[in-house]
Design a protein around this motif. Structure first.
Motif, PDB file in Angstrom:
ATOM      1  N   UNK A   1       0.764  -1.206  -0.060  1.00  0.00           N
ATOM      2  CA  UNK A   1      -0.010  -0.338  -0.020  1.00  0.00           C
ATOM      3  C   UNK A   1       0.734   1.276   0.049  1.00  0.00           C
ATOM      4  N   UNK A   2       1.853   1.252   0.746  1.00  0.00           N
ATOM      5  CA  UNK A   2       2.687   2.494   0.748  1.00  0.00           C
ATOM      6  C   UNK A   2       3.582   2.576  -0.383  1.00  0.00           C
ATOM      7  N   UNK A   3       3.848   1.674  -1.093  1.00  0.00           N
ATOM      8  CA  UNK A   3       4.761   1.831  -2.488  1.00  0.00           C
ATOM      9  C   UNK A   3       3.628   2.176  -3.200  1.00  0.00           C
ATOM     10  N   UNK A   4       2.416   1.701  -3.323  1.00  0.00           N
ATOM     11  CA  UNK A   4       1.324   2.058  -4.213  1.00  0.00           C
ATOM     12  C   UNK A   4       1.030   3.565  -4.152  1.00  0.00           C
ATOM     13  N   UNK A   5       1.066   3.979  -2.883  1.00  0.00           N
ATOM     14  CA  UNK A   5       0.596   5.306  -2.524  1.00  0.00           C
ATOM     15  C   UNK A   5       1.761   6.310  -3.010  1.00  0.00           C
ATOM     16  N   UNK A   6       3.161   5.990  -3.063  1.00  0.00           N
ATOM     17  CA  UNK A   6       4.040   6.647  -3.463  1.00  0.00           C
ATOM     18  C   UNK A   6       4.132   6.931  -5.057  1.00  0.00           C
ATOM     19  N   UNK A   7       4.026   5.707  -5.750  1.00  0.00           N
ATOM     20  CA  UNK A   7       4.126   5.702  -7.077  1.00  0.00           C
ATOM     21  C   UNK A   7       2.983   6.473  -7.623  1.00  0.00           C
ATOM     22  N   UNK A   8       1.608   6.216  -7.018  1.00  0.00           N
ATOM     23  CA  UNK A   8       0.442   6.934  -7.593  1.00  0.00           C
ATOM     24  C   UNK A   8       0.470   8.381  -7.355  1.00  0.00           C
ATOM     25  N   UNK A   9       1.154   8.749  -6.163  1.00  0.00           N
ATOM     26  CA  UNK A   9       1.125  10.257  -5.915  1.00  0.00           C
ATOM     27  C   UNK A   9       2.094  10.791  -6.805  1.00  0.00           C
ATOM     28  N   UNK A  10       3.153  10.355  -7.237  1.00  0.00           N
ATOM     29  CA  UNK A  10       4.104  11.048  -8.220  1.00  0.00           C
ATOM     30  C   UNK A  10       3.505  10.908  -9.454  1.00  0.00           C
ATOM     31  N   UNK A  11       3.045   9.981 -10.042  1.00  0.00           N
ATOM     32  CA  UNK A  11       2.187   9.885 -11.189  1.00  0.00           C
ATOM     33  C   UNK A  11       1.046  10.929 -11.293  1.00  0.00           C
ATOM     34  N   UNK A  12       0.518  10.815 -10.432  1.00  0.00           N
ATOM     35  CA  UNK A  12      -0.723  11.923 -10.325  1.00  0.00           C
ATOM     36  C   UNK A  12      -0.498  13.355  -9.960  1.00  0.00           C
ATOM     37  N   UNK A  13       0.907  13.589  -9.617  1.00  0.00           N
ATOM     38  CA  UNK A  13       1.493  15.064  -9.580  1.00  0.00           C
ATOM     39  C   UNK A  13       1.944  15.225 -11.057  1.00  0.00           C
ATOM     40  N   UNK A  14       2.588  14.318 -11.718  1.00  0.00           N
ATOM     41  CA  UNK A  14       3.015  14.662 -13.001  1.00  0.00           C
ATOM     42  C   UNK A  14       1.868  14.930 -13.848  1.00  0.00           C
ATOM     43  N   UNK A  15       0.689  14.061 -13.722  1.00  0.00           N
ATOM     44  CA  UNK A  15      -0.332  14.415 -14.675  1.00  0.00           C
ATOM     45  C   UNK A  15      -0.979  15.788 -14.259  1.00  0.00           C
ATOM     46  N   UNK A  16      -1.067  16.014 -12.934  1.00  0.00           N
ATOM     47  CA  UNK A  16      -1.613  17.233 -12.733  1.00  0.00           C
ATOM     48  C   UNK A  16      -0.595  18.605 -13.273  1.00  0.00           C
ATOM     49  N   UNK A  17       0.284  18.222 -13.226  1.00  0.00           N
ATOM     50  CA  UNK A  17       1.359  19.386 -13.809  1.00  0.00           C
ATOM     51  C   UNK A  17       1.045  19.611 -15.382  1.00  0.00           C
ATOM     52  N   UNK A  18       1.071  18.426 -15.839  1.00  0.00           N
ATOM     53  CA  UNK A  18       0.778  18.496 -17.429  1.00  0.00           C
ATOM     54  C   UNK A  18      -0.475  18.984 -17.825  1.00  0.00           C
ATOM     55  N   UNK A  19      -1.673  18.918 -16.998  1.00  0.00           N
ATOM     56  CA  UNK A  19      -2.925  19.394 -17.283  1.00  0.00           C
ATOM     57  C   UNK A  19      -2.778  21.012 -16.718  1.00  0.00           C
ATOM     58  N   UNK A  20      -2.203  21.325 -15.818  1.00  0.00           N
ATOM     59  CA  UNK A  20      -1.838  22.674 -15.333  1.00  0.00           C
ATOM     60  C   UNK A  20      -1.134  23.460 -16.508  1.00  0.00           C
ATOM     61  N   UNK A  21      -0.017  23.051 -17.081  1.00  0.00           N
ATOM     62  CA  UNK A  21       0.862  23.549 -18.175  1.00  0.00           C
ATOM     63  C   UNK A  21      -0.171  23.781 -19.208  1.00  0.00           C
ATOM     64  N   UNK A  22      -1.018  22.810 -19.749  1.00  0.00           N
ATOM     65  CA  UNK A  22      -1.882  22.817 -20.813  1.00  0.00           C
ATOM     66  C   UNK A  22      -2.656  24.131 -20.666  1.00  0.00           C
ATOM     67  N   UNK A  23      -3.348  24.185 -19.630  1.00  0.00           N
ATOM     68  CA  UNK A  23      -4.426  25.136 -19.084  1.00  0.00           C
ATOM     69  C   UNK A  23      -3.907  26.489 -19.128  1.00  0.00           C
ATOM     70  N   UNK A  24      -2.553  26.629 -18.653  1.00  0.00           N
ATOM     71  CA  UNK A  24      -2.062  27.802 -18.811  1.00  0.00           C
ATOM     72  C   UNK A  24      -1.627  28.398 -20.090  1.00  0.00           C
ATOM     73  N   UNK A  25      -1.155  27.356 -20.851  1.00  0.00           N
ATOM     74  CA  UNK A  25      -0.980  27.799 -22.468  1.00  0.00           C
ATOM     75  C   UNK A  25      -2.129  28.241 -23.309  1.00  0.00           C
ATOM     76  N   UNK A  26      -3.192  27.325 -22.988  1.00  0.00           N
ATOM     77  CA  UNK A  26      -4.542  27.920 -23.279  1.00  0.00           C
ATOM     78  C   UNK A  26      -4.876  29.326 -22.897  1.00  0.00           C
ATOM     79  N   UNK A  27      -4.850  29.694 -21.575  1.00  0.00           N
ATOM     80  CA  UNK A  27      -5.167  31.031 -21.037  1.00  0.00           C
ATOM     81  C   UNK A  27      -4.397  32.062 -21.681  1.00  0.00           C
TER      82      UNK A  27
END
Length: 99
Positions: free
Chosen positions: A11-37
């Motif tokens: 569970x701990x390993x899954x959480x760490x890997x999941x949050x890292x992937x989630x953060x990367x996806x969040x940053x990707x979406x944020x960058x695209x939204x900023x570019x659009x704005x």
């Protein structure tokens, strides 16, 4: 006990890997939204909407002011139980107030 420890470790390993992937996806979406704005076409559209809103307020402002003033006077008369026209005709301020 081993089963519980393995479950918690997994569970701990899954959480760490999941949050890292989630953060990367969040940053990707944020960058695209900023570019659009920041796109000039979007900013031009926003400027057009702001200008139309400003023009509408300038055009309708006096009319709205009159309606609000009338509504406030009517509410004031209803609360005080009098008619402001009578007191003004008598030479005083509305509702019998003095200067």
């Amino acid at each position: 006990m081993r089963m519980k420890a393995a479950f918690l470790l997994g569970g701990a390993v899954g959480y760490v890997l999941g949050t890292r992937a989630g953060r990367q996806q969040f940053e990707k979406i944020r960058t695209q939204a900023q570019r659009l704005w920041e796109d000039p076409r979007v900013q031009e559209g926003i400027a057009d909407v702001e200008q139309r809103a400003s023009d509408l307020v300038k055009e309708k402002g006096p009319e709205i002011k009159e309606k609000v003033t009338g509504a406030v006077r009517s509410a004031n008369d209803a609360v005080r139980g009098g008619d402001s026209d009578d007191s003004e005709a008598a030479g005083g301020k509305p509702n019998g107030t003095t200067a």
